[in-house]
Design a protein around this motif. Sequence first.
Motif, short mmCIF file in Angstrom:
data_model
loop_
_atom_site.label_atom_id
_atom_site.label_comp_id
_atom_site.label_asym_id
_atom_site.label_seq_id
_atom_site.Cartn_x
_atom_site.Cartn_y
_atom_site.Cartn_z
N VAL A 242 -5.61 5.72 -5.42
CA VAL A 242 -4.30 6.18 -4.97
C VAL A 242 -4.41 7.59 -4.42
O VAL A 242 -5.20 8.40 -4.91
CB VAL A 242 -3.27 6.11 -6.13
CG1 VAL A 242 -3.64 7.02 -7.29
CG2 VAL A 242 -1.85 6.41 -5.64
N MET B 83 0.82 -1.22 0.00
CA MET B 83 0.00 0.00 0.00
C MET B 83 0.85 1.27 0.00
O MET B 83 0.33 2.37 0.17
CB MET B 83 -0.92 0.00 1.22
CG MET B 83 -1.95 -1.12 1.23
SD MET B 83 -2.81 -1.27 2.82
CE MET B 83 -3.73 0.29 2.86
N GLN C 150 -4.41 -5.34 -10.04
CA GLN C 150 -3.88 -4.57 -11.17
C GLN C 150 -2.48 -5.04 -11.56
O GLN C 150 -2.11 -4.98 -12.73
CB GLN C 150 -3.89 -3.07 -10.84
CG GLN C 150 -5.28 -2.49 -10.60
CD GLN C 150 -6.23 -2.70 -11.75
OE1 GLN C 150 -6.57 -3.84 -12.10
NE2 GLN C 150 -6.66 -1.63 -12.38
N ALA D 196 -7.68 -3.15 0.12
CA ALA D 196 -6.68 -2.32 -0.55
C ALA D 196 -5.64 -3.18 -1.25
O ALA D 196 -5.31 -2.95 -2.43
CB ALA D 196 -6.01 -1.40 0.48
N ASP E 288 -6.40 3.25 -1.24
CA ASP E 288 -5.70 1.97 -1.19
C ASP E 288 -4.19 2.09 -1.16
O ASP E 288 -3.50 1.27 -0.56
CB ASP E 288 -6.09 1.13 -2.41
CG ASP E 288 -7.58 0.93 -2.53
OD1 ASP E 288 -8.21 0.53 -1.54
OD2 ASP E 288 -8.14 1.22 -3.62
N MET E 289 -3.66 3.09 -1.86
CA MET E 289 -2.20 3.25 -1.94
C MET E 289 -1.86 4.71 -1.63
O MET E 289 -2.52 5.62 -2.13
CB MET E 289 -1.66 2.86 -3.31
CG MET E 289 -0.15 2.97 -3.43
SD MET E 289 0.47 2.46 -5.06
CE MET E 289 0.41 0.67 -4.89
N ARG F 167 -6.90 -5.00 -4.39
CA ARG F 167 -7.00 -4.11 -5.55
C ARG F 167 -5.63 -3.87 -6.19
O ARG F 167 -5.50 -3.83 -7.42
CB ARG F 167 -7.64 -2.78 -5.12
CG ARG F 167 -9.12 -2.91 -4.79
CD ARG F 167 -9.65 -1.71 -4.02
NE ARG F 167 -11.07 -1.86 -3.80
CZ ARG F 167 -12.02 -1.53 -4.69
NH1 ARG F 167 -11.67 -0.99 -5.85
NH2 ARG F 167 -13.28 -1.73 -4.43
N ILE F 168 -4.62 -3.70 -5.35
CA ILE F 168 -3.26 -3.46 -5.86
C ILE F 168 -2.74 -4.71 -6.58
O ILE F 168 -2.21 -4.63 -7.70
CB ILE F 168 -2.33 -3.04 -4.70
CG1 ILE F 168 -2.76 -1.66 -4.18
CG2 ILE F 168 -0.87 -3.03 -5.14
CD1 ILE F 168 -2.24 -1.34 -2.79
N THR G 277 -4.94 6.62 -15.01
CA THR G 277 -5.48 7.12 -13.74
C THR G 277 -6.45 8.25 -14.03
O THR G 277 -6.08 9.27 -14.62
CB THR G 277 -4.36 7.66 -12.83
OG1 THR G 277 -3.38 6.66 -12.64
CG2 THR G 277 -4.93 8.10 -11.49
N ILE H 249 -7.38 0.53 -8.22
CA ILE H 249 -6.66 1.15 -7.11
C ILE H 249 -7.10 2.60 -6.94
O ILE H 249 -7.09 3.38 -7.90
CB ILE H 249 -5.14 1.14 -7.38
CG1 ILE H 249 -4.63 -0.29 -7.57
CG2 ILE H 249 -4.38 1.84 -6.25
CD1 ILE H 249 -3.22 -0.36 -8.14
N SER I 138 -6.86 2.95 -12.25
CA SER I 138 -6.74 3.63 -10.97
C SER I 138 -7.46 4.96 -10.99
O SER I 138 -7.74 5.52 -12.06
CB SER I 138 -5.26 3.84 -10.59
OG SER I 138 -4.62 4.74 -11.48
#
Length: 579
Positions: free
Chosen positions: A271, A30, A331, A324, A291-292, A327-328, A192, A269, A236
């Motif tokens: 972010v 994360m 991807q 979290a 999440d990140m 999801r990371i 993103t 994600i 994202s």
Amino acid sequence: MTTENTESIIEEKIDSLLGMMTLDEKIGQMTQVRHFDDISEEDIAGKFIGSVIHTQGPLPGNNAQEWQAKFKHLQELALSTRLGIPLVFGVDAVHGQNTYEGATIFPHNIGMGAAGNAELVEKAARITAIETQATGFNWVFSPCIAIPYNEKWGRVYEAFSESTELTEELTKASIMGHQGNDLKSKRSVMATAKHYVGDGATDFGVEGGETTLDAEEVEKRLLPPYRVAVENGVGSVMASFNSLKGIPMHAHKTLITHILKGTMQFDGIVVSDWKGYSRFGENDVINAGVDMIMAVEGDFDMYQEGLKGGVESGEVSMERIDDAVRRILRQKFRLNVFENPFPNSSLIPEIGIKAHRDVARQAVRESLVLLKNEGNMLPLDKNLSRIVVVGEHANSSGLQSGGWTINWQGTKENYKGATTILEGIQQMAKGEVIYDSDANGNHYDADVAIIVVGETPYAESFGDIGGEMDLYQITLTEAHQKYIEAYASKGIKTVIVLVSGRPLVVTKQIEQSDAFVAAWLLGSEGHGVGEVLFGDYNFKGKLPHSWPKSEEDYNGKYGPNFWDDSITPLFPIGFGLNY
């Protein structure tokens, strides 16, 4: 194998990994850090880092080979860990791979909005993906799909338009271009959608300010491009610096968890933006659904320790952590970095190639908006005997490109591979072309003066007008007004080319001109301007924003936008002349 089968296998792999991961390993995933200053190299493996970002600061190397080698080395460190979970590498490639000198730089999104050509936006994003992968990255923080409400905001140029509908159309094109049909391709990158949500609709256009729109207006005007992004598989979404009705967006659980992840069913994600953890409530940010975290500029240890303490105390649930990390990892599997973790060196020769620059030059041509053409002043005759080109913006690829070009705040210098507006005019004209940088040359025997004026580069809050920095103005500088006065007052035929990241109040200067062109921030291919001025191509651009007539238009919270009937703009959104 069907997509459903592929996704099912990915979820099984994620379940297996999650079952083996310690809390420290999960928090590491994360975490996003710079490849300099924030960490030592040992931290990549020792702290189980999930992502590396490149931004303003020391370069990874002197050329693309060295950039790739640096990121390959960091990836090897990540793969040396117990579970061998690879890194993903992110960069703000917002109008081409703009952090790498020599890459193809496209017009900023405001110019792409003026072009209004979804196919062209998709092509530009596809080229950006290739050149970004060639320099070692598989994740870009683009597109910005804000809806700007006030031209005093310093990020107006990062967005396509004040029109929600046009933004929806170009959002889809950008995501399709960046991500392609298969994220596993080494010619694709994860896109993103940013900044969620309300970044362009703050009161008085303040970056990171308060957005006081009610829920109905947010739903109607701001959320539709995000729905389009999610429907088209965006990888994202980045949380925004602004607050909405007093709640920081980074900590807005209703909008992030309930609406974005719930109603919209976004499975990628979320972010944070820069230092999002320390700036917006620490573990409140995680609980809201981010999440990140960009754990940069001193946030790294306090973030990892703070989040671990929050889990141990029960402030943050393991369910939230697992969501979290899931999801990371999802991807990362979709990007195929487990199977193919290293950059593709075969793409390096494609950086800045002619075919890519041709698309960028087309984007310049199609983005230009003709606001005035008295007496059919344009197109110019290539056989004019003497043309004077005025203004430093004519002779600087840095000035014509704006912020987020080579440097975060842009550059005033020429950069590798670019063509200036002046060079383009010199290539097109058959007669003498004289350059008068500061309008002190007294070239009053010229057949025409092409006067190139505009804003100097800025990014983020540094470009806010009337904000904390207050370095810019909604009118031309006094010096640039004098450039125009110097020639217009002598009766010289005058063509004004405005290089800016937003509409400016230039009513007087438009009146002084014979022809007036809004050129936005055009990137590396200045030749495109000359091709249109001299008639090789017609004007196609249409205003992506309504154009202000006076500074008084900004007395309220918002500018002269299309939805506010109380203000009559000088030109409406969609205006644009042609030959």
